[in-house]
Design a protein around this motif. Structure first.
Motif, PDB file in Angstrom:
ATOM      1  N   ALA A 144     -81.378 -47.710 -90.228  1.00 53.47           N
ATOM      2  CA  ALA A 144     -82.093 -48.008 -88.988  1.00 53.47           C
ATOM      3  C   ALA A 144     -83.294 -47.076 -88.905  1.00 53.47           C
ATOM      4  N   ARG A 155     -83.358 -52.547 -87.449  1.00 54.04           N
ATOM      5  CA  ARG A 155     -82.120 -52.423 -88.209  1.00 54.04           C
ATOM      6  C   ARG A 155     -82.417 -52.151 -89.686  1.00 54.04           C
ATOM      7  N   SER A 156     -81.395 -51.802 -90.415  1.00 53.11           N
ATOM      8  CA  SER A 156     -81.557 -51.714 -91.866  1.00 53.11           C
ATOM      9  C   SER A 156     -82.126 -53.030 -92.370  1.00 53.11           C
ATOM     10  N   LEU A 159     -79.815 -55.879 -93.391  1.00 49.02           N
ATOM     11  CA  LEU A 159     -79.325 -56.814 -92.386  1.00 49.02           C
ATOM     12  C   LEU A 159     -80.425 -57.738 -91.886  1.00 49.02           C
ATOM     13  N   ASP A 160     -81.624 -57.199 -91.682  1.00 48.44           N
ATOM     14  CA  ASP A 160     -82.713 -58.050 -91.193  1.00 48.44           C
ATOM     15  C   ASP A 160     -83.068 -59.138 -92.211  1.00 48.44           C
ATOM     16  N   ALA A 227     -74.629 -44.988 -84.655  1.00 49.52           N
ATOM     17  CA  ALA A 227     -74.810 -46.432 -84.799  1.00 49.52           C
ATOM     18  C   ALA A 227     -76.218 -46.869 -84.410  1.00 49.52           C
ATOM     19  N   TYR A 228     -76.629 -48.004 -84.944  1.00 49.50           N
ATOM     20  CA  TYR A 228     -77.937 -48.573 -84.604  1.00 49.50           C
ATOM     21  C   TYR A 228     -78.070 -48.740 -83.101  1.00 49.50           C
ATOM     22  N   GLU A 229     -77.041 -49.260 -82.454  1.00 55.29           N
ATOM     23  CA  GLU A 229     -77.101 -49.493 -81.004  1.00 55.29           C
ATOM     24  C   GLU A 229     -77.242 -48.180 -80.238  1.00 55.29           C
ATOM     25  N   GLN A 259     -73.480 -46.637 -91.435  1.00 47.88           N
ATOM     26  CA  GLN A 259     -74.065 -46.738 -90.103  1.00 47.88           C
ATOM     27  C   GLN A 259     -73.680 -48.085 -89.508  1.00 47.88           C
ATOM     28  N   HIS A 261     -73.806 -51.347 -87.420  1.00 44.30           N
ATOM     29  CA  HIS A 261     -74.728 -52.302 -86.823  1.00 44.30           C
ATOM     30  C   HIS A 261     -73.843 -53.379 -86.203  1.00 44.30           C
TER      31      HIS A 261
END
Length: 608
Positions: A144, A155-156, A159-160, A227-229, A259, A261
């Motif tokens: 992230a 995001r990483s 994932l995107d 975490a990303y959030e 991490q 997500h």
């Protein structure tokens, strides 16, 4: 022979289906300077058939489908430069020119190329074999990260992009390991039944052991980052996340990272061991054509070829660790180099090229004079976690020795057909001053034989506060080096000049610091700089972390950050304005009136 990029080439070679297809945001230049070509050659040398699709049309299947579907995996890279950096200036204006595109018009590389190309593959191949991300765009966006162009934490990229795997760093060993595992799994699958090609879930156990690999998991592994959030809501947690990530970039003591997500985890295995000299020699001895593939050459001149065609890479990595530079996160802070014999053999081969005029444009790496020596402690135990090699002062454990590069330059210069060997990668001047035995002789040799009028230095600034935030040394070593350089030029009767890379609007820099820089360049360096760039917050650097959080991550103290584009431009103009406006003396000049006075004839500053 080039790696194939057309169906005709496959037919001519009797290849029905390629093992791997690499997709890139650059045109296809078959050169060791181009990551996608190097990876392709490494795979080929290990027995895999590889094709390259460069700058595919993103509105149709015209390009992406012309080689069919690979047997093992797709490899996706944005190219030699992050696509957003390639497409936009620090002021977020669209760049009109692209050095890696035929004809030079910046019309072929999409924004966020890694994501676009992954979606392109999935659009026309449903389902498909695994998609693997690599290159600098994927490498620097693997966790992230703050994205300057959207002004948010993204995001990483794994994932995107909705890809299957990500190989970060140089990935020489990782790409071969991945290909072998997927090949073995597929072979075992074919022996037992006729089910479709391997899916990520089926390959998870063997693939996820590969060093330097990122993947998505339902469970965490190793050190768990915030975490990303959480990091999008709390800047202090984002600082904590990045510092932990950075501290685990050295392969000798890095731990696995994960991490969250949402309900999934990004998992990053520790980086692979650094390449040995023997491994680097094997890679660079491969049969690179050092040219643009004819399919793309027909579309126009590629400007990057003007510099890389007759240049030779000698080493990777940099222990400068400047806070605005991403080399540590991508190549690493341990320098490793090729053998002298391998480099000389490449130079000899270069002299046989019909277009070679006798000039080797560059012999170097991220920093030219880091070739051939490293800290012995670091090589045995890994990079120190409590200090850096050159900042705030050089570590006494680092013993610079310019002898290996001096010998290399001498031997290549003596080759039949070689008229001149230049060092254009940039010089770390404090290393030359540190080398008490050979530093002066090295500088004399470079001035006499290996500078084409200008030597590049990167002081970036002169203000102690800004330099500290940049992770750069103070100006005393720069002034001492300039005096030594000027004296040697006079002794050798050489009209050589120093050029300086400078940065405006870096975190911590106000108009006051830029006025101080203007005074320093005029009174100590005797120039009106032209090579001044506005700081661009690129992913995965400490300077970008400061830009986003307005905090010094090392002291956790507030930092001024200029975010107004007009004010950034004004900072730059303070330094680049021509003579006729004399800036007010800075506080440091008033305290040390003789230090910045300068002596002798005013030197010229020529734009390259």
């Amino acid at each position: 022979m080039f790696l194939p990029t057309t169906r005709k080439e496959l037919d001519d070679r009797g290849i029905g289906r390629l093992d791997v297809i690499l997709v890139t945001g650059d045109t296809y230049i078959d050169s060791p300077f181009m990551g996608v070509s190097l990876i392709g050659r490494v795979l080929e040398s290990n027995g895999f058939t590889v094709g390259i699709i460069a700058q595919p049309d993103t509105d149709s299947d015209r390009d992406i489908s012309r080689l069919g579907e690979p047997r093992l995996f797709w490899g996706i890279t944005g190219g030699a430069v992050d696509s957003m950096v390639a497409n936009y200036t620090a002021s977020k204006k669209r760049r009109k020119r692209d050095d890696y595109t035929p004809g030079g018009d910046n019309t072929r590389r999409p924004d966020r190329a890694v994501i676009v190309y992954t979606n392109l593959v999935r659009r026309f191949f449903k389902p498909t074999v695994p998609i693997v991300l690599g290159g600098i765009e994927a490498s620097l966006r693997r966790i992230a990260h703050y994205d300057f162009w959207s002004n948010k934490i993204r995001r990483s990229i794994l994932l995107d992009a909705k890809a299957d795997y990500l190989l970060f760093g140089m990935a020489h060993a990782g790409i071969v390991a991945l290909a072998r595992v997927l090949d073995q799994i597929q072979g075992n699958r074919l022996k037992t039944d006729n089910r479709p090609a391997t899916t990520p879930a089926e390959t998870q156990d063997p693939v996820t052991q590969i060093p330097g690999l990122g993947y998505i998991s339902k469970t965490p592994k190793g050190i768990e980052l915030p975490a990303y959030e959480a990091v999008i809501k709390d800047k202090n947690l984002y600082i904590q996340s990045f510092k932990t990530f950075y501290d685990n970039t050295d392969p000798m003591h890095a731990a696995p990272l994960s991490q969250a997500h949402a309900d999934r985890f990004l998992v990053l295995n520790p980086p692979p061991p650094f390449s040995t000299t023997q491994e680097m020699d094997q890679i660079h001895d491969l049969d690179f054509q050092r040219a643009v593939h004819p399919y793309y050459r027909a579309l126009g001149h590629v400007r990057a070829m003007d510099t890389i065609r007759f240049s030779i890479p000698t080493h990777y990595g940099c222990y400068g660790e400047c806070n605005f530079c991403a080399i540590t996160v991508h190549q690493g802070r341990t320098v490793r180099w090729r053998s002298k014999n391998s480099i000389i053999a490449e130079a000899q081969k270069m002299t046989q090229d019909k277009d070679f005029k006798g000039y080797i444009f560059d012999l170097g790496g991220p920093t030219a004079n880091m070739y051939g020596f490293e800290c012995e402690k670091k090589l045995k135990k890994g990079a120190c976690t409590h200090r850096r090699c050159l900042f705030p002062t050089p570590c006494p454990s680092l013993s610079p020795d310019h002898g290996p590069q001096m010998d290399l330059l001498n031997e290549i210069s003596r080759l039949a057909g070689v008229k001149k060997v230049f060092l254009n990668s940039g010089i770390r001047h404090d290393l030359i001053l540190m080398d008490k035995q050979k530093g002066r002789a090295y500088l004399k040799q470079v001035i006499a034989h290996h500078v084409s009028g200008q030597m590049k230095l990167a002081p970036e600034h002169c203000s102690p506060g800004v330099l500290a935030l940049m992770g750069k040394p103070g100006i005393d070593s720069l002034v001492a080096f300039k005096h030594r350089f000027d004296r040697l030029c006079n002794t050798l009767n050489k009209k050589q000049y120093l050029t300086y890379y400078l940065i405006a609007a870096h975190p911590g820099c106000t108009m006051r610091e830029m006025n101080e820089l203007k005074a320093f360049t005029q009174n100590a360096l005797h120039i009106t700089p032209e090579q001044v760039q506005i700081f661009t917050p690129t992913p995965s650097t400490f300077s970008t972390l400061m830009y986003y959080t307005r905090t010094d991550p090392f002291t956790m103290m507030p930092v001024f950050v200029e975010k107004d584009p007009r004010a950034k431009e004004k900072q730059k103009q303070i330094v680049t304005r021509k003579a006729g406006h004399r800036p007010q003396a800075s506080y440091r000049q008033k305290q040390n009136p003789g230090k910045f006075s300068g002596k002798g004839k005013k030197s010229r500053h020529r734009k390259k």
